[in-house]
Design a protein around this motif. Structure first.
Motif, short mmCIF file in Angstrom:
data_model
loop_
_atom_site.label_atom_id
_atom_site.label_comp_id
_atom_site.label_asym_id
_atom_site.label_seq_id
_atom_site.Cartn_x
_atom_site.Cartn_y
_atom_site.Cartn_z
N LEU A 186 9.73 0.94 -6.00
CA LEU A 186 9.29 1.04 -4.67
C LEU A 186 9.60 -0.41 -3.84
O LEU A 186 9.18 -0.45 -2.64
N ALA A 187 9.97 -1.39 -4.47
CA ALA A 187 9.99 -2.76 -3.91
C ALA A 187 11.00 -2.75 -2.58
O ALA A 187 10.66 -3.36 -1.57
N PRO A 188 12.00 -2.01 -2.70
CA PRO A 188 12.96 -2.00 -1.25
C PRO A 188 12.17 -1.30 -0.10
O PRO A 188 12.74 -1.45 0.90
N GLN A 189 11.07 -0.58 -0.62
CA GLN A 189 10.51 0.12 0.62
C GLN A 189 9.40 -0.77 1.42
O GLN A 189 9.12 -0.28 2.43
N PHE A 190 9.14 -1.91 0.79
CA PHE A 190 8.30 -2.93 1.59
C PHE A 190 8.70 -3.27 2.96
O PHE A 190 7.92 -3.43 3.63
N SER A 191 9.89 -3.35 3.20
CA SER A 191 10.48 -3.74 4.45
C SER A 191 10.71 -2.48 5.21
O SER A 191 10.92 -2.65 6.56
N GLY A 192 10.31 -1.31 5.06
CA GLY A 192 10.53 -0.11 5.73
C GLY A 192 9.49 0.36 6.38
O GLY A 192 8.31 -0.29 6.62
N PRO A 193 9.37 1.45 6.73
CA PRO A 193 8.15 2.22 7.74
C PRO A 193 6.96 2.22 6.85
O PRO A 193 5.76 2.53 7.25
N ASN A 194 7.36 2.41 5.48
CA ASN A 194 5.78 2.37 4.61
C ASN A 194 5.64 1.18 3.92
O ASN A 194 4.69 1.20 3.18
N GLY A 195 5.68 0.16 4.51
CA GLY A 195 5.58 -1.27 4.06
C GLY A 195 4.07 -1.61 4.09
O GLY A 195 3.37 -1.86 3.08
N THR A 196 3.47 -1.09 5.20
CA THR A 196 1.68 -1.44 5.10
C THR A 196 1.14 -0.62 4.16
O THR A 196 0.33 -1.06 3.47
N LEU A 197 1.61 0.66 4.05
CA LEU A 197 1.07 1.59 2.98
C LEU A 197 1.10 0.93 1.69
O LEU A 197 0.36 0.89 0.65
N LEU A 198 2.50 0.40 1.21
CA LEU A 198 2.69 -0.09 0.06
C LEU A 198 2.04 -1.11 -0.37
O LEU A 198 1.65 -1.52 -1.44
N ARG A 199 1.90 -2.02 0.57
CA ARG A 199 1.13 -3.54 0.40
C ARG A 199 -0.16 -3.10 0.42
O ARG A 199 -1.06 -3.83 -0.45
N THR A 200 -0.74 -2.21 0.98
CA THR A 200 -2.24 -1.63 0.70
C THR A 200 -2.54 -1.37 -0.74
O THR A 200 -3.44 -1.74 -1.25
N TYR A 201 -1.66 -0.47 -1.17
CA TYR A 201 -1.84 0.06 -2.63
C TYR A 201 -1.40 -1.30 -3.57
O TYR A 201 -2.27 -1.21 -4.63
N GLU A 202 -0.52 -2.10 -3.21
CA GLU A 202 -0.43 -3.19 -4.13
C GLU A 202 -1.59 -4.06 -4.27
O GLU A 202 -2.13 -4.48 -5.49
N VAL A 203 -2.33 -4.17 -3.15
CA VAL A 203 -3.56 -5.18 -3.11
C VAL A 203 -4.58 -4.38 -4.06
O VAL A 203 -5.38 -4.97 -4.93
#
Length: 484
Positions: A186-203
């Protein structure tokens, strides 16, 4: 004999295929010749093909309607070979049948229908998530995760699928696997529209897998999360774990103000406030939740928790709130179960026993209420009595998926506290046998007993091959999960 004259004027001795082929005789040479009428032959061939096509279409339509019982498919969709639309309509009907089977508690048929529906429409996100939830509730957590990850390969940018996958991983103790997924596929999706969601889950997964310090550093590297409403509950968890209680309460207060229709925010905020000694603020939060959700029982349970007496003068208001709750929701099994679960966590033995006795007069299955009563007893250190209750529940319980696993874990704790090492080891073997196809889930439970310092259970859960006489759990029979 059908004799027709061709353009040469000679009569045909015989015609075939409606005049497409004509047989002629040469009287001078005494020979025969076969002549082809191209346009007519093409017409006959076209009509024949059309007839065969109509026959095949009719057979396919009848097979779908009568054989497969797919009522939503039309004749013209079959005729025009709209395969994708046909498969989507087949899947929609199969998913509907699966829901009906679930309502009727016909779990094997529900599994078959959901699997068939997903096979016909693999891009159906709701169907994929529903089947994953079914598998997870049946104890097949690894299969559920694989199913969701296969969906992410097909549609890596689907928000619903991302949340379902990461929620399942983080709620089953697989935070390391979630981090690997986030930082890999999912790393390529961090710069897309789901970036905030993915960063939240990463933390969030970093907090669980790597500890508060690492999560705090990661959170500081994503300053946008602290101003994003949907990320505030996660921000509060990290700050709370990092001992920044004021910051955690402030983050949750901002979330509740921005999302007043989200009950989870109220519950977390009241819990933090009460733990921090802000009892009056916690009770005010509970009152706000009750006003926002007047017909729901979860806010009322939260109010009971916040009214927990801290001095003798507060006992009567607390008891009145409990009496009001049982009056309003005593006929709802799920409401009784929620309060009983809280009673078990808090060690409210008298209330847990009261709810168990109340449920016994109104419900057929009170095993969960009895189990919560045993939790309250163990909280108060009354392990022998809890062990007797759990053993009685066990005798009345056929192997039933997750419920049995939860029950056996409690029996391990009670047996270990009572010094009954043989019983602890036997129940640990049963847990290992039940989770033999879920090594990740087994490891989560093993780590739990390592923290509880029960070496007999740890030893049995470490074995790779459970005892043959241990109990097994049948698949595909979902049960309600215990959150405790």
């Amino acid at each position: 004999m059908n004799t027709k004259t061709t353009f040469t004027g000679q009569p045909a001795l015989k015609t075939y295929l409606f005049g497409s082929l004509s047989l002629f005789r040469n009287e001078q040479k005494h020979t025969y010749s076969l002549r082809v009428n191209g346009p007519r032959l093409a017409l006959v061939a076209g009509v024949a093909c059309l007839a065969c096509y109509a026959l095949v279409v009719s057979a396919g339509y009848l097979w779908l309607r009568e054989g497969r019982k797919i009522d939503q498919v039309s004749f013209f969709e079959v005729a025009f070979l709209r395969v994708d639309k046909i498969r989507h309509e087949m899947a929609a009907q199969q998913f509907a049948k699966a829901q009906a089977a679930l309502a009727a508690k016909d779990f094997p048929m529900a599994f078959v229908d959901m699997s068939s529906g997903l096979h016909n429409d693999p891009d159906n996100i709701a169907g994929r998530v529903g089947l994953a939830q079914f598998l997870q509730s049946a104890g097949a957590t690894d299969r559920a995760i694989n199913l969701l990850e296969e969906g992410l390969v097909r549609t890596p940018d689907n928000q619903v699928l991302i949340e379902a996958t990461l929620n399942l991983l983080t709620t089953t103790g697989r935070d390391g696997q979630a981090l690997k997924l986030l930082r890999g596929q999912l790393a390529p999706q961090f710069s897309g529209p789901n970036g905030t969601l993915l960063r939240t889950y990463e933390v969030q997964t970093s907090l669980n897998a790597e500890g508060p310090a690492a999560a705090r550093r990661l959170l500081d590297s994503y300053p946008d999360l602290k101003t994003t409403t949907r990320s505030l509950p996660m921000v509060a968890k990290v700050l709370w774990a990092a001992q920044d209680r004021a910051g955690a309460i402030a983050a949750l207060s901002a979330f509740v103000k921005a999302q007043p229709d989200n009950f989870v925010g109220y519950a977390d905020l009241a819990s933090y406030q009460q733990t921090a000694g802000l009892v009056a603020e916690a009770r005010h939060t509970a009152d706000l939740a009750c006003a926002q959700f007047p017909k729901q029982f979860a806010p009322r349970v939260m109010r009971i928790v916040t009214l927990t007496p801290t001095k003798p003068a507060e006992i009567v208001p607390w008891e009145k709130e409990i009496a009001s709750y049982t009056k309003d929701f005593g006929d709802k099994p799920e409401a009784v179960a929620m309060l009983a679960e809280i009673s078990g966590r808090k060690g409210w033995v008298d209330l847990a026993r009261l709810l168990y006795e109340t449920g016994a007069s109104r419900q057929q299955d009170v095993r969960a209420l009895a189990m919560y009563y045993s939790d309250a007893l163990m909280f108060q250190g009354k392990f022998p009595e809890a062990q007797r209750i759990l053993a009685e529940i066990d005798r009345q319980t056929p192997d039933s998926g997750n419920f049995s696993v939860l029950l056996w874990q409690r029996e391990i704790v009670a047996a270990a506290a009572c010094g009954d090492r043989d019983d602890a080891r036997e129940n640990a073997r049963r847990v290992a046998s039940a989770l033999r196809r879920d090594p990740d889930g087994l490891e989560v439970i093993r780590q739990r007993f390592i923290k509880l310092k029960i070496p007999d259970a740890v030893a049995e859960l470490t074995l790779t091959t459970p005892s043959a006489k241990s109990a097994t759990v049948p698949a595909l029979k979902p049960v309600t999960q215990d959150k405790s």
